[in-house]
Design an enzyme around this catalytic site. Structure first.
Site, PDB file in Angstrom:
ATOM      1  N   LYS A 134      39.968  36.675  42.997  1.00 16.44           N
ATOM      2  CA  LYS A 134      40.601  35.800  43.984  1.00 16.44           C
ATOM      3  C   LYS A 134      42.014  36.311  44.315  1.00 16.44           C
ATOM      4  O   LYS A 134      42.187  37.463  44.661  1.00 16.44           O
ATOM      5  CB  LYS A 134      40.596  34.354  43.499  1.00 16.44           C
ATOM      6  CG  LYS A 134      39.191  33.802  43.217  1.00 16.44           C
ATOM      7  CD  LYS A 134      39.242  32.337  42.860  1.00 16.44           C
ATOM      8  CE  LYS A 134      37.860  31.752  42.633  1.00 16.44           C
ATOM      9  NZ  LYS A 134      37.304  32.072  41.289  1.00 16.44           N
ATOM     10  N   ASP A 166      42.901  24.274  35.978  1.00 19.67           N
ATOM     11  CA  ASP A 166      42.091  25.412  36.406  1.00 19.67           C
ATOM     12  C   ASP A 166      42.804  25.996  37.622  1.00 19.67           C
ATOM     13  O   ASP A 166      42.719  25.461  38.726  1.00 19.67           O
ATOM     14  CB  ASP A 166      40.677  24.947  36.769  1.00 19.67           C
ATOM     15  CG  ASP A 166      39.784  26.090  37.255  1.00 19.67           C
ATOM     16  OD1 ASP A 166      40.313  27.187  37.519  1.00 19.67           O
ATOM     17  OD2 ASP A 166      38.566  25.877  37.391  1.00 19.67           O
ATOM     18  N   THR A 172      40.391  32.661  36.828  1.00 21.56           N
ATOM     19  CA  THR A 172      39.677  33.905  37.026  1.00 21.56           C
ATOM     20  C   THR A 172      40.716  34.997  37.236  1.00 21.56           C
ATOM     21  O   THR A 172      41.907  34.721  37.409  1.00 21.56           O
ATOM     22  CB  THR A 172      38.762  33.836  38.261  1.00 21.56           C
ATOM     23  OG1 THR A 172      39.552  33.418  39.389  1.00 21.56           O
ATOM     24  CG2 THR A 172      37.627  32.857  38.044  1.00 21.56           C
ATOM     25  N   ARG A 176      36.372  40.856  38.314  1.00 23.76           N
ATOM     26  CA  ARG A 176      35.794  39.528  38.102  1.00 23.76           C
ATOM     27  C   ARG A 176      35.800  39.227  36.616  1.00 23.76           C
ATOM     28  O   ARG A 176      35.344  40.027  35.796  1.00 23.76           O
ATOM     29  CB  ARG A 176      34.363  39.471  38.646  1.00 23.76           C
ATOM     30  CG  ARG A 176      34.275  39.739  40.135  1.00 23.76           C
ATOM     31  CD  ARG A 176      32.867  39.526  40.649  1.00 23.76           C
ATOM     32  NE  ARG A 176      32.503  38.117  40.597  1.00 23.76           N
ATOM     33  CZ  ARG A 176      32.778  37.223  41.552  1.00 23.76           C
ATOM     34  NH1 ARG A 176      33.448  37.599  42.631  1.00 23.76           N
ATOM     35  NH2 ARG A 176      32.405  35.975  41.441  1.00 23.76           N
ATOM     36  N   GLU A 216      32.390  42.730  19.045  1.00 23.58           N
ATOM     37  CA  GLU A 216      32.250  41.313  18.737  1.00 23.58           C
ATOM     38  C   GLU A 216      33.328  40.874  17.751  1.00 23.58           C
ATOM     39  O   GLU A 216      33.542  41.500  16.714  1.00 23.58           O
ATOM     40  CB  GLU A 216      30.866  41.078  18.129  1.00 23.58           C
ATOM     41  CG  GLU A 216      30.434  39.632  18.110  1.00 23.58           C
ATOM     42  CD  GLU A 216      28.983  39.513  17.644  1.00 23.58           C
ATOM     43  OE1 GLU A 216      28.754  39.729  16.442  1.00 23.58           O
ATOM     44  OE2 GLU A 216      28.102  39.259  18.484  1.00 23.58           O
ATOM     45  N   TYR A 256      30.708  48.008  21.638  1.00 26.41           N
ATOM     46  CA  TYR A 256      30.520  46.633  21.167  1.00 26.41           C
ATOM     47  C   TYR A 256      31.710  46.255  20.305  1.00 26.41           C
ATOM     48  O   TYR A 256      32.090  47.000  19.400  1.00 26.41           O
ATOM     49  CB  TYR A 256      29.237  46.518  20.341  1.00 26.41           C
ATOM     50  CG  TYR A 256      28.374  45.347  20.741  1.00 26.41           C
ATOM     51  CD1 TYR A 256      28.817  44.046  20.542  1.00 26.41           C
ATOM     52  CD2 TYR A 256      27.125  45.539  21.319  1.00 26.41           C
ATOM     53  CE1 TYR A 256      28.040  42.973  20.908  1.00 26.41           C
ATOM     54  CE2 TYR A 256      26.329  44.467  21.682  1.00 26.41           C
ATOM     55  CZ  TYR A 256      26.794  43.177  21.481  1.00 26.41           C
ATOM     56  OH  TYR A 256      26.018  42.116  21.847  1.00 26.41           O
TER      57      TYR A 256
END
Length: 388
Positions: free
Chosen positions: A225, A196, A222, A231, A45, A43
């Site tokens: 692609k 984008d 992203t 991903r 954060e 973790y």
């Protein structure tokens, strides 16, 4: 059946099928190792304090290694695109990146000018069923009768509606996007300019499409692609927007980052910096053009009449009016050929049926396709459609 049985079945499907979905690709073994690593246990954060001005750092201890990893990931992505833009590598997806991008500079109800879904835009570019269409006042620019972006319409809509943000980018557009022209229109109307580039990011990285860096205020993408990676999402922005963008990701829209995915993004960036990747992207473009040209020779209607990138749209409206995109998608699935139905300009059917199909060659180029393979596949698809 258990979980790994299903994974094995999907592995076989990917190995055996011809994969023509323009959004998909096949990652390297190193990417798989990174995303399946022990980093999934951590973790983290917050942000590395060294990089983020005014940051309170991580909210958990034991982050010495992942701090350095995230810094390294950011460094490599700036190298991929030869930019000094600020980059945030924490977005969980392209949709998450777009949400944070909007939130960084907009308030609910502000106006966004973007491309409509039926003309090639993305769900997060203003669809009424998506957060973008529900939170913001969406205005859409059109395309010409040939399917090209209508830049005169962009300028006209911008002058009439004075959007706070103008968005360029698409999920089903086969031509070069003129970022300079978009940027000029945005500047003339006092709007932020956002790109984008999720679909064409690999082409931009390899120099096969003009770059939005130095023009756009905010750029999202992203990492799968055409970038052929894990991903996930990224946000780049001009340095003066860094604090707003970072705050929009955390704590604005996300909690802890996925450090195993960030590791996968770092591997993806390393690979995208290589000469092998640049040669791969060149072959993607060659294969796509060869396949597209073959469909044209066989009498099919192609939106815009061709392609400049990794995908093209086959419009079945005139040549096969009985068949929907869904019909073709389902039939090709039975023959081990995977693609997706897609709306076309002037669409008469619902998105669930659509009148076209979208075809991309990035994934099969990863498997080794050359132009002759793409041409052969086009002929096979024609045989199947002709028999329907």
């Amino acid at each position: 059946m258990n979980t790994f049985d299903y994974i094995e079945l999907e592995k076989r499907r990917q190995q055996n099928n011809i994969e023509l979905i323009a959004s998909e690709n096949f990652v390297s073994e190193n990417v798989l190792k990174a995303v399946g690593s022990c980093l999934t246990n951590k973790y983290a954060e917050g942000y590395p304090t060294e990089r983020y001005s005014g940051s309170k750092g991580r909210y958990y201890g034991g982050c010495e290694v992942v701090n350095d990893l995230e810094e390294y990931c950011c460094l490599k992505w700036r190298e991929v695109f030869s930019t000094d833009y600020h980059v945030n590598v924490q977005p969980h997806s392209g949709s998450s990146a777009n949400l944070a991008a909007y939130m960084s500079v907009l308030s609910p109800g502000d106006t966004i000018l973007s491309m409509d879904l039926n003309n090639g835009g993305h769900l997060t570019h203003g669809s009424s069923v998506n957060f973008s269409g529900r939170l913001y006042n969406m205005v859409f620019y059109g395309v010409t009768s040939e399917g090209y972006i209508d830049y005169e319409d962009v300028a006209k809509k911008a002058a009439e509606n004075k959007p706070k943000l103008i968005l360029a980018g698409a999920s089903a557009y086969s031509r070069i996007i003129d970022f300079e022209r978009f940027g000029k229109i945005a500047a003339e109307n006092g709007a932020y300019f956002m790109v984008d580039m999720a679909h064409i990011a690999g082409l931009i990285a390899a120099g096969e499409h003009p770059s939005p860096f130095g023009i756009a205020d905010i750029i999202t993408t992203t990492t799968h692609k055409t970038l052929r990676g894990t991903r996930g999402g990224l946000i780049f922005c001009k340095p003066e927007l860094a604090k707003k963008v970072d705050s929009a990701i955390f704590p604005g829209t996300q909690g802890g980052p996925l450090m195993h995915i960030i590791a996968g993004k770092a591997v993806t960036a390393e690979e995208a910096c290589s000469n092998e990747f640049k040669e791969y992207i060149k072959q993607v473009v060659k294969n796509t053009k060869a396949m597209c040209d073959e469909f044209i020779k066989m009498g099919y209607d192609i939106v815009t009449g061709g392609t400049d990138n990794h995908l093209f749209l086959v419009d079945l409206s005139r040549t096969h009016p009985r068949l929907s995109g869904k019909d073709v998608q389902n039939e090709l699935d039975k023959h081990g050929i995977t693609l997706n139905k897609n709306c076309v300009p002037g669409e008469k059917r619902s998105p669930a049926q659509a009148s076209g199909v979208r075809i991309g060659c990035a994934a099969m180029t990863t498997k080794g396709w050359k132009e002759e393979d793409a041409i052969s596949c086009a002929k096979k698809i024609n045989e199947i459609i002709s028999a329907m």
